[in-house]
Design a protein around this motif. Sequence first.
Motif, PDB file in Angstrom:
ATOM      1  N   VAL A 151       0.837  -1.198   0.000  1.00  0.00           N
ATOM      2  CA  VAL A 151       0.000   0.000   0.000  1.00  0.00           C
ATOM      3  C   VAL A 151       0.875   1.251   0.000  1.00  0.00           C
ATOM      4  N   ASP A 152       0.484   2.234  -0.809  1.00  0.00           N
ATOM      5  CA  ASP A 152       1.189   3.509  -0.846  1.00  0.00           C
ATOM      6  C   ASP A 152       0.825   4.319   0.395  1.00  0.00           C
ATOM      7  N   PRO A 153       1.790   4.739   1.204  1.00  0.00           N
ATOM      8  CA  PRO A 153       1.483   5.526   2.401  1.00  0.00           C
ATOM      9  C   PRO A 153       0.827   6.864   2.085  1.00  0.00           C
ATOM     10  N   GLU A 154       1.017   7.328   0.863  1.00  0.00           N
ATOM     11  CA  GLU A 154       0.466   8.624   0.447  1.00  0.00           C
ATOM     12  C   GLU A 154      -0.878   8.429  -0.241  1.00  0.00           C
ATOM     13  N   ILE A 155      -1.904   9.153   0.219  1.00  0.00           N
ATOM     14  CA  ILE A 155      -3.230   9.051  -0.396  1.00  0.00           C
ATOM     15  C   ILE A 155      -3.267   9.865  -1.676  1.00  0.00           C
ATOM     16  N   PHE A 156      -2.869  11.144  -1.582  1.00  0.00           N
ATOM     17  CA  PHE A 156      -2.767  12.002  -2.759  1.00  0.00           C
ATOM     18  C   PHE A 156      -1.880  13.185  -2.401  1.00  0.00           C
ATOM     19  N   SER A 157      -1.450  13.921  -3.422  1.00  0.00           N
ATOM     20  CA  SER A 157      -0.601  15.082  -3.196  1.00  0.00           C
ATOM     21  C   SER A 157      -1.157  16.279  -3.945  1.00  0.00           C
ATOM     22  N   LEU A 158      -0.917  17.446  -3.367  1.00  0.00           N
ATOM     23  CA  LEU A 158      -1.284  18.714  -3.994  1.00  0.00           C
ATOM     24  C   LEU A 158      -0.025  19.566  -4.052  1.00  0.00           C
ATOM     25  N   GLY A 159       0.661  19.490  -5.183  1.00  0.00           N
ATOM     26  CA  GLY A 159       1.915  20.204  -5.291  1.00  0.00           C
ATOM     27  C   GLY A 159       2.927  19.631  -4.316  1.00  0.00           C
ATOM     28  N   PRO A 160       3.548  20.505  -3.509  1.00  0.00           N
ATOM     29  CA  PRO A 160       4.545  20.022  -2.545  1.00  0.00           C
ATOM     30  C   PRO A 160       3.927  19.372  -1.311  1.00  0.00           C
TER      31      PRO A 160
END
Length: 269
Positions: free
Chosen positions: A11-20
């Motif tokens: 599983v990717d620990p990151e759900i989503f990103s917004l820029g930085p």
Amino acid sequence: MEFLAFIHWNVDPEIFSLGPLSVRWYGLLFAIGFLGGYYQGERMFKFENIKLEWLESLFIYLIVATIIGARLGHVFFYGWDYYSQHPGEILKVWHGGLASHGGALGIIVALILWSRNVSKRPVIWIMDRVVVPTALVAALIRTGNLMNSEIYGIQTNLPWGIIFERNGETVPKHPTQIYEALSYLLTFGVMLYTYWKTDLRNRQGFIVGVFFVMIFLARFLIEFIKEDQEAFESGMVLNMGQWLSIPFILGGIYLIVRALKRPPVIYKN
């Protein structure tokens, strides 16, 4: 026949990103835990006719204390050799590194300060109430550790063993994050019942004693099948997490016995 042939976890620990900026499972679960804790605290304060403005200040004390205490706990208990040489890294919490024992100590200090400055009541009174939602927060934090593929156990042949592929693992390991999360949820349920269905909430120190015994005894036992977090633990009979759990367990037993010997205390608001 192998059941599920073990669980492959990537599983990717990151759900989503917004820029930085990025939203990670760990941070989201941490925030949900605190919001759930606030809701439970609000119910208790209303039930006991306690000033709700006390809860607002308490919430701020606890958030700050948990983060600072958990971070410093990791720095001093597990990573001092590194951080003493790289002090600038201490503030970089987003790089990971929080210790539950440090968080517990930070919360105790915060509650002492809050009791002196706000409620003017014995610190044990508020501890009996705060530890109830704290167990829920702890369960969600351990779930966040699972999403990060961190703090897992040694190799196992049990059918629910997890292969943490994101870390390059090729053999199944004990999902100790799940074991701890479930034990914390059990503790949460026991304390909820004790608070809402019995008069033991008025015996100062009983609920917090139950919290210390159940949470840290579970931690002590699960550590036997958990991989060492730091290299210096490899030659220890008991690892750092176990040594740090023992004082809490003994303190919890003392608080339970003490609470049962003393008369209940009921404050009039």
